[in-house]
Design an enzyme around this catalytic site. Structure first.
Site, PDB file in Angstrom:
ATOM      1  CE  LYS A 177      -3.779  -2.519   2.078  1.00  0.00           C
ATOM      2  NZ  LYS A 177      -4.484  -2.994   3.278  1.00  0.00           N
ATOM      3  CD  GLN A 186      -3.473  -4.513   6.437  1.00  0.00           C
ATOM      4  OE1 GLN A 186      -3.385  -3.510   5.721  1.00  0.00           O
ATOM      5  NE2 GLN A 186      -4.011  -5.644   6.000  1.00  0.00           N
ATOM      6  CG  ASP A 230      -9.809  -0.793   4.441  1.00  0.00           C
ATOM      7  OD1 ASP A 230      -9.573  -1.024   3.236  1.00  0.00           O
ATOM      8  OD2 ASP A 230      -9.129  -1.244   5.382  1.00  0.00           O
TER       9      ASP A 230
END
Ligand code: NAP
Length: 277
Positions: free
Chosen positions: A50, A94, A117
């Site tokens: 990322k 994460q 997200d």
């Protein structure tokens, strides 16, 4: 017959190039904060990928690395600071989180406008009701890949195997929005193979190596493999038995190089959209 590959890697590169051009024209560059708690090796690789994608696109990224024993309070304090920081447009925690941390509380603490997200309940609700919001990256990436590959969506029977909040459920909703007829399967589905054999579009998000076998796939179906699994020999493989299934499918995504790169490209797109307001 051998299926046509749906090349997520190539499409992701094209998308990132377009995003890079958009970022080049922005005076204030988008900022993404990634919070990584713990030592999970796969998570570390995902976060590094990322960061690299951010560099390619021109997004300023900051990774906050926290020890496995980090308290929930400390993690929430980092989210709170990023929520209030005007230079931060996107926040990503994460997953998976260390066991002692309540993931639902953590995800809910992120400002929904910065929730790149798309896991916040507000964004999940927006997706369900068709309101504007941020859609999760993997499901959005799957839709882009299907559209780019020219897979007919309207009226198609899409079967999704797996009902997680991050893949199965949201991709089922996006397929429904695209006018597919959607069947959502899970571990309690009876005679799964009989259901998957009806699929024009089959999405496998199970987390079991080579779970979808040739006999479960209709001739000519578009097969999307979300799975990322470690096989017995240590190699990376998907939820679909690629070598078998490519003989019957019309289109298929490889692992790696299919859904994975698309997920990251969609994260970049969501961050840019969050920065543009
Ligand atoms: P998850 O939360 O573990 O969900 C797995 C789903 O599969 C559950 O709904 C489960 O059903 C279902 N399932 C398990 N065994 C089954 C069986 N025998 N028959 C039918 N359904 C079964 O997994 P996830 O987070 O959605 O991830 C799925 C896979 O995608 C994993 O390999 C993960 O690493 C990968 N992934 C990849 C990306 C990417 O960017 N490429 C992103 C996210 C995830 P129940 O609900 O009944 O238990």
């Amino acid at each position: 017959m051998s299926a046509v590959l749906m090349d997520g890697k190539a499409l992701a590169e094209r998308i990132k190039e377009t995003l890079r051009e958009r970022v080049d024209g922005m005076t204030i560059k988008p900022g993404l904060t990634v919070i990584l708690a713990g030592e999970d090796p796969a998570s570390k690789v995902y976060v590094r990928n990322k960061e690299r994608a951010c560099e390619t696109v021109g997004i300023r990224s900051r990774v906050i690395r926290l020890p496995d024993a980090v308290s929930q309070e400390e993690l929430l304090a980092h989210i709170d600071a990023a929520n209030r920081d005007e230079a931060v447009h996107g926040i990503l925690v994460q997953l998976p989180l260390p066991r002692h941390i309540d993931g639902a509380v953590v995800l809910k603490a992120i400002d929904p406008k910065k929730d790149v997200d798309g896991f916040h309940v507000e964004n999940a609700g927006a997706l369900l009701s068709g309101a504007p919001g941020i859609a999760p990256c993997t499901p959005s990436g799957i839709m882009e890949l299907l559209k780019d590959s020219g897979v007919p969506l309207e009226g198609a029977h899409a079967v999704v195997v797996g009902r997680s909040n991050i893949v199965g459920k949201p991709v089922a909703l996006l397929l429904l929005q695209a006018n597919c007829t959607v069947t959502l399967c899970h571990s309690k589905t009876r005679d799964l193979a009989a259901v998957t054999r009806q699929a024009d579009i089959l999405v496998a998000a199970v987390g079991r190596p080579r779970f979808i076998t040739r006999d479960m796939v209709k001739n000519g179906a578009a097969v999307v493999d979300v799975g990322v699994n470690r096989c017995a020999d240590g190699s990376l493989c998907g939820d679909v038995d690629f070598e078998q299934v490519r003989e019957v499918a019309g289109r298929i995504t490889p692992v790696p190089g299919g859904v994975g790169p698309m997920t990251i490209a969609m994260l970049m797109a969501n961050t840019l959209r969050a920065a543009e307001g």
